[in-house]
Design a protein around this motif. Structure first.
Motif, mmCIF file in Angstrom:
data_model
loop_
_atom_site.group_PDB
_atom_site.id
_atom_site.type_symbol
_atom_site.label_atom_id
_atom_site.label_comp_id
_atom_site.label_asym_id
_atom_site.label_seq_id
_atom_site.Cartn_x
_atom_site.Cartn_y
_atom_site.Cartn_z
ATOM 1 N N CYS A 1 49.824 45.504 43.849
ATOM 2 C CA CYS A 1 49.517 45.393 45.353
ATOM 3 C C CYS A 1 48.093 45.878 45.889
ATOM 4 O O CYS A 1 47.397 45.764 46.840
ATOM 5 N N GLY A 2 47.308 45.972 44.484
ATOM 6 C CA GLY A 2 45.954 46.611 44.774
ATOM 7 C C GLY A 2 45.051 45.327 45.170
ATOM 8 O O GLY A 2 45.439 44.113 44.997
ATOM 9 N N ALA A 3 43.680 45.519 45.528
ATOM 10 C CA ALA A 3 42.795 44.552 45.822
ATOM 11 C C ALA A 3 42.424 43.384 44.728
ATOM 12 O O ALA A 3 42.170 42.432 44.844
ATOM 13 N N LYS A 4 42.452 44.132 43.385
ATOM 14 C CA LYS A 4 41.906 43.190 42.441
ATOM 15 C C LYS A 4 42.980 42.269 42.074
ATOM 16 O O LYS A 4 42.675 40.998 41.470
ATOM 17 N N GLY A 5 44.222 42.374 41.826
ATOM 18 C CA GLY A 5 45.394 41.490 41.418
ATOM 19 C C GLY A 5 45.358 41.547 39.758
ATOM 20 O O GLY A 5 44.424 41.978 39.150
ATOM 21 N N GLY B 1 49.561 53.053 38.851
ATOM 22 C CA GLY B 1 49.106 52.278 37.929
ATOM 23 C C GLY B 1 49.485 50.770 38.195
ATOM 24 O O GLY B 1 48.679 49.735 38.498
ATOM 25 N N ALA B 2 50.829 50.662 38.131
ATOM 26 C CA ALA B 2 51.541 49.326 38.342
ATOM 27 C C ALA B 2 51.400 48.958 39.785
ATOM 28 O O ALA B 2 50.938 47.697 40.015
ATOM 29 N N ALA C 1 45.371 38.946 37.514
ATOM 30 C CA ALA C 1 44.512 38.369 36.756
ATOM 31 C C ALA C 1 43.372 39.118 36.054
ATOM 32 O O ALA C 1 42.700 39.030 35.072
ATOM 33 N N VAL C 2 42.532 39.927 37.126
ATOM 34 C CA VAL C 2 41.607 40.912 36.750
ATOM 35 C C VAL C 2 41.829 41.819 35.637
ATOM 36 O O VAL C 2 41.050 42.256 34.522
ATOM 37 N N TYR C 3 42.942 42.255 35.605
ATOM 38 C CA TYR C 3 43.566 43.561 34.577
ATOM 39 C C TYR C 3 44.015 42.540 33.464
ATOM 40 O O TYR C 3 43.467 42.871 32.238
ATOM 41 N N ARG C 4 44.534 41.393 33.393
ATOM 42 C CA ARG C 4 45.020 40.802 32.426
ATOM 43 C C ARG C 4 44.266 40.252 31.246
ATOM 44 O O ARG C 4 44.200 40.427 30.209
ATOM 45 N N ASP C 5 42.926 40.003 31.733
ATOM 46 C CA ASP C 5 41.998 39.606 30.840
ATOM 47 C C ASP C 5 40.944 40.421 30.628
ATOM 48 O O ASP C 5 39.902 40.177 29.915
#
Length: 147
Positions: free
Chosen positions: A62-66, A56-57, A68-72
């Motif tokens: 390293c994934g495509a979304k980055g 998950g980390a 910022a997408v997860y943080r919010d």
């Protein structure tokens, strides 16, 4: 391709956790518990949980979304909180399995009492129930902000 590989690995590992919890329940419901097998299975469960977090980390970093997408994403934080709750809840069965293994080494005929089994079964069932909620949070996370 990296993003796809990390996502696939993450999902396979989560399914592995579910299978291991189901196997723990099956072993706990047997008339005679194979305590060594149960302890080894629980160790594999713990290792797999660590690998789920690592995958998950890696998806976040390293994934495509980055990040910022997860943080919010509130569903991401819900999912992470549920994973932590499952991890904390899993401490109780792990401690019981280690104790039972120690008692079985001292007395090979040792079997936990029905009351001791019942308490562990409740914890493992609760873990599985929280995993179901976690899967719903994961589906919401993947669709955010459209949910």
């Amino acid at each position: 391709m990296l993003d796809f590989g990390l996502a696939a690995l993450h999902h396979i590992l989560v399914f592995g956790l579910v299978v291991m919890l189901a196997m723990e329940l099956a072993l706990l419901r047997a008339p005679v518990i194979d305590i060594r097998k149960l302890a080894r299975l629980d160790a594999g469960y713990g290792l797999t949980a660590i690998l789920v977090l690592a995958a998950g980390a890696a998806r976040i970093l390293c994934g495509a979304k980055g990040w910022a997408v997860y943080r919010d994403n509130p569903a991401f934080w819900t999912k992470l909180g549920l994973f932590a709750a499952i991890g904390l809840l899993s401490i109780l069965p792990t401690v019981a399995f280690l104790r039972w293994a120690r008692e079985a080494r001292a007395d090979p005929a040792f079997q936990p009492t029905p009351a001791r089994r019942a308490g562990v079964v409740r914890c493992v069932r609760a873990e599985l129930g929280l995993v179901l909620v976690l899967v719903v949070a994961a589906a919401a996370m993947a669709r955010w902000p459209l949910v």
